[in-house]
Motif scaffolding. Structure first.
Motif, PDB file in Angstrom:
ATOM      1  N   SER A   2      17.808 -56.929   8.218  1.00  0.00           N
ATOM      2  CA  SER A   2      18.924 -56.251   7.569  1.00  0.00           C
ATOM      3  C   SER A   2      18.632 -55.932   6.107  1.00  0.00           C
ATOM      4  O   SER A   2      19.214 -55.008   5.564  1.00  0.00           O
ATOM      5  CB  SER A   2      20.213 -57.051   7.713  1.00  0.00           C
ATOM      6  OG  SER A   2      20.103 -58.281   7.025  1.00  0.00           O
ATOM      7  N   GLU A   3      17.718 -56.693   5.457  1.00  0.00           N
ATOM      8  CA  GLU A   3      17.346 -56.344   4.080  1.00  0.00           C
ATOM      9  C   GLU A   3      16.633 -54.992   4.048  1.00  0.00           C
ATOM     10  O   GLU A   3      16.877 -54.179   3.161  1.00  0.00           O
ATOM     11  CB  GLU A   3      16.448 -57.425   3.478  1.00  0.00           C
ATOM     12  CG  GLU A   3      17.186 -58.681   3.103  1.00  0.00           C
ATOM     13  CD  GLU A   3      16.271 -59.718   2.481  1.00  0.00           C
ATOM     14  OE1 GLU A   3      15.246 -59.337   1.878  1.00  0.00           O
ATOM     15  OE2 GLU A   3      16.595 -60.909   2.594  1.00  0.00           O
ATOM     16  N   GLU A   4      15.765 -54.785   5.012  1.00  0.00           N
ATOM     17  CA  GLU A   4      15.031 -53.513   5.092  1.00  0.00           C
ATOM     18  C   GLU A   4      15.986 -52.354   5.374  1.00  0.00           C
ATOM     19  O   GLU A   4      15.916 -51.314   4.711  1.00  0.00           O
ATOM     20  CB  GLU A   4      13.969 -53.589   6.193  1.00  0.00           C
ATOM     21  CG  GLU A   4      13.150 -52.334   6.334  1.00  0.00           C
ATOM     22  CD  GLU A   4      12.147 -52.430   7.474  1.00  0.00           C
ATOM     23  OE1 GLU A   4      11.884 -51.372   8.082  1.00  0.00           O
ATOM     24  OE2 GLU A   4      11.649 -53.530   7.759  1.00  0.00           O
ATOM     25  N   THR A   5      16.891 -52.543   6.315  1.00  0.00           N
ATOM     26  CA  THR A   5      17.829 -51.462   6.635  1.00  0.00           C
ATOM     27  C   THR A   5      18.832 -51.257   5.506  1.00  0.00           C
ATOM     28  O   THR A   5      19.255 -50.136   5.245  1.00  0.00           O
ATOM     29  CB  THR A   5      18.566 -51.727   7.966  1.00  0.00           C
ATOM     30  OG1 THR A   5      19.243 -52.984   7.890  1.00  0.00           O
ATOM     31  CG2 THR A   5      17.598 -51.711   9.145  1.00  0.00           C
ATOM     32  N   ALA A   6      19.192 -52.350   4.814  1.00  0.00           N
ATOM     33  CA  ALA A   6      20.100 -52.228   3.671  1.00  0.00           C
ATOM     34  C   ALA A   6      19.433 -51.419   2.558  1.00  0.00           C
ATOM     35  O   ALA A   6      20.081 -50.588   1.909  1.00  0.00           O
ATOM     36  CB  ALA A   6      20.509 -53.603   3.164  1.00  0.00           C
ATOM     37  N   ASP A 182      23.791 -52.117  12.680  1.00  0.00           N
ATOM     38  CA  ASP A 182      23.207 -52.673  13.899  1.00  0.00           C
ATOM     39  C   ASP A 182      22.340 -53.890  13.574  1.00  0.00           C
ATOM     40  O   ASP A 182      22.448 -54.937  14.232  1.00  0.00           O
ATOM     41  CB  ASP A 182      22.389 -51.596  14.617  1.00  0.00           C
ATOM     42  CG  ASP A 182      21.952 -52.021  15.996  1.00  0.00           C
ATOM     43  OD1 ASP A 182      22.809 -52.482  16.786  1.00  0.00           O
ATOM     44  OD2 ASP A 182      20.734 -51.905  16.291  1.00  0.00           O
ATOM     45  N   ALA A 183      21.491 -53.765  12.554  1.00  0.00           N
ATOM     46  CA  ALA A 183      20.614 -54.875  12.177  1.00  0.00           C
ATOM     47  C   ALA A 183      21.421 -56.072  11.683  1.00  0.00           C
ATOM     48  O   ALA A 183      21.107 -57.224  12.013  1.00  0.00           O
ATOM     49  CB  ALA A 183      19.630 -54.417  11.099  1.00  0.00           C
ATOM     50  N   THR A 184      22.454 -55.808  10.898  1.00  0.00           N
ATOM     51  CA  THR A 184      23.282 -56.895  10.365  1.00  0.00           C
ATOM     52  C   THR A 184      24.016 -57.616  11.487  1.00  0.00           C
ATOM     53  O   THR A 184      24.044 -58.858  11.523  1.00  0.00           O
ATOM     54  CB  THR A 184      24.285 -56.352   9.330  1.00  0.00           C
ATOM     55  OG1 THR A 184      23.550 -55.717   8.287  1.00  0.00           O
ATOM     56  CG2 THR A 184      25.137 -57.456   8.744  1.00  0.00           C
ATOM     57  N   VAL A 185      24.588 -56.870  12.421  1.00  0.00           N
ATOM     58  CA  VAL A 185      25.298 -57.484  13.549  1.00  0.00           C
ATOM     59  C   VAL A 185      24.314 -58.306  14.393  1.00  0.00           C
ATOM     60  O   VAL A 185      24.606 -59.443  14.791  1.00  0.00           O
ATOM     61  CB  VAL A 185      26.030 -56.410  14.397  1.00  0.00           C
ATOM     62  CG1 VAL A 185      26.529 -57.021  15.710  1.00  0.00           C
ATOM     63  CG2 VAL A 185      27.185 -55.827  13.606  1.00  0.00           C
ATOM     64  N   ASN A 186      23.122 -57.738  14.656  1.00  0.00           N
ATOM     65  CA  ASN A 186      22.120 -58.494  15.439  1.00  0.00           C
ATOM     66  C   ASN A 186      21.725 -59.772  14.734  1.00  0.00           C
ATOM     67  O   ASN A 186      21.566 -60.819  15.358  1.00  0.00           O
ATOM     68  CB  ASN A 186      20.887 -57.629  15.692  1.00  0.00           C
ATOM     69  CG  ASN A 186      21.118 -56.583  16.759  1.00  0.00           C
ATOM     70  OD1 ASN A 186      22.031 -56.701  17.564  1.00  0.00           O
ATOM     71  ND2 ASN A 186      20.296 -55.554  16.746  1.00  0.00           N
ATOM     72  N   GLU A 187      21.569 -59.712  13.418  1.00  0.00           N
ATOM     73  CA  GLU A 187      21.200 -60.893  12.642  1.00  0.00           C
ATOM     74  C   GLU A 187      22.312 -61.933  12.689  1.00  0.00           C
ATOM     75  O   GLU A 187      22.041 -63.135  12.862  1.00  0.00           O
ATOM     76  CB  GLU A 187      20.917 -60.467  11.193  1.00  0.00           C
ATOM     77  CG  GLU A 187      20.299 -61.537  10.340  1.00  0.00           C
ATOM     78  CD  GLU A 187      19.932 -61.013   8.971  1.00  0.00           C
ATOM     79  OE1 GLU A 187      20.662 -61.346   8.017  1.00  0.00           O
ATOM     80  OE2 GLU A 187      18.946 -60.258   8.858  1.00  0.00           O
ATOM     81  N   LEU A 188      23.550 -61.472  12.529  1.00  0.00           N
ATOM     82  CA  LEU A 188      24.682 -62.398  12.581  1.00  0.00           C
ATOM     83  C   LEU A 188      24.884 -62.984  13.975  1.00  0.00           C
ATOM     84  O   LEU A 188      25.273 -64.156  14.131  1.00  0.00           O
ATOM     85  CB  LEU A 188      25.967 -61.693  12.129  1.00  0.00           C
ATOM     86  CG  LEU A 188      26.027 -61.298  10.654  1.00  0.00           C
ATOM     87  CD1 LEU A 188      27.235 -60.403  10.393  1.00  0.00           C
ATOM     88  CD2 LEU A 188      26.078 -62.534   9.765  1.00  0.00           C
ATOM     89  N   TRP A 189      24.608 -62.199  14.963  1.00  0.00           N
ATOM     90  CA  TRP A 189      24.805 -62.628  16.360  1.00  0.00           C
ATOM     91  C   TRP A 189      23.757 -63.657  16.753  1.00  0.00           C
ATOM     92  O   TRP A 189      23.998 -64.503  17.593  1.00  0.00           O
ATOM     93  CB  TRP A 189      24.752 -61.400  17.269  1.00  0.00           C
ATOM     94  CG  TRP A 189      25.389 -61.650  18.608  1.00  0.00           C
ATOM     95  CD1 TRP A 189      24.740 -61.924  19.780  1.00  0.00           C
ATOM     96  CD2 TRP A 189      26.773 -61.664  18.897  1.00  0.00           C
ATOM     97  NE1 TRP A 189      25.622 -62.109  20.779  1.00  0.00           N
ATOM     98  CE2 TRP A 189      26.914 -61.949  20.276  1.00  0.00           C
ATOM     99  CE3 TRP A 189      27.917 -61.465  18.159  1.00  0.00           C
ATOM    100  CZ2 TRP A 189      28.140 -62.032  20.903  1.00  0.00           C
ATOM    101  CZ3 TRP A 189      29.136 -61.555  18.786  1.00  0.00           C
ATOM    102  CH2 TRP A 189      29.240 -61.827  20.146  1.00  0.00           C
TER     103      TRP A 189
END
Length: 191
Positions: A2-6, A182-189
């Protein structure tokens, strides 16, 4: 991830900001090229109408024609100032495809529409008050063009290119946000 996508999302938003600034610059340049043409074109349009309706023109007499011309000139100068400052007021057509640059014709169509809504009504009222009949269609009365499209083709093309760049930047922001979400949700999930 998520850092990369952020980071990509942040970069896309920065690119969008640059595209908006470029669009504003191109829009101001286009409007600045159109605005000074309005007084001479308004005079030409009124003269053409006066020649098409000579009985009305003759009936006005020299003094009233002189007053009419002064009123038209004053309105044209106001319109010129208004158009020069019309940034963000013209409804430019947003490109439907990020692969097609809006051409000069589409830019001119938006400008004509703006002029028909915001400039022409005052001139039509002035001329009608003097007794002239204004030709028109189902779309309403029409005087003609308040500027020469040929004289501002380069500016119109530049503006079209800026509209396309903005559309591409907006699409990139949307994609980057979706990827970041999407990346953040996957990371949180946790999967």
């Amino acid at each position: 991830m998520s850092e990369e996508t952020a980071l990509k999302f942040k970069e896309a938003k920065e690119s969008l900001s640059v595209a908006k600034q470029a669009l504003e610059t191109r829009e101001r340049a286009f409007l600045a090229a159109v605005a000074p043409q309005i007084p001479s074109h308004a005079n030409e349009l009124a003269l053409r109408l006066a020649k098409q309706q000579p009985d009305i023109t003759k009936g006005l007499g020299a003094d009233r024609v002189k007053e009419l011309r002064a009123t038209i000139q004053a309105a044209a100068l106001r319109a010129s100032e208004d158009v020069a400052g019309a940034n963000s007021q013209v409804q430019w057509e947003t490109p439907t495809s990020i692969y097609t640059v809006p051409n000069a014709h589409e830019v001119h169509a938006a400008m004509r529409s703006y002029l028909r809504r915001n400039v022409a009504p005052e001139f039509i009222a002035i001329l009608k008050e003097a007794g002239f009949t204004i030709p028109g269609s189902a779309a309403g009365p029409s005087l003609g063009s308040f500027y020469s499209e040929e004289d501002v083709t380069a500016e119109a093309r530049d503006l079209g290119g800026a509209l396309l760049a903005l559309a591409k930047a907006e699409k990139a922001v949307t994609k980057a946000k979706e990827a970041d979400d999407d990346a953040t949700v996957n990371e949180l999930w946790g999967d």
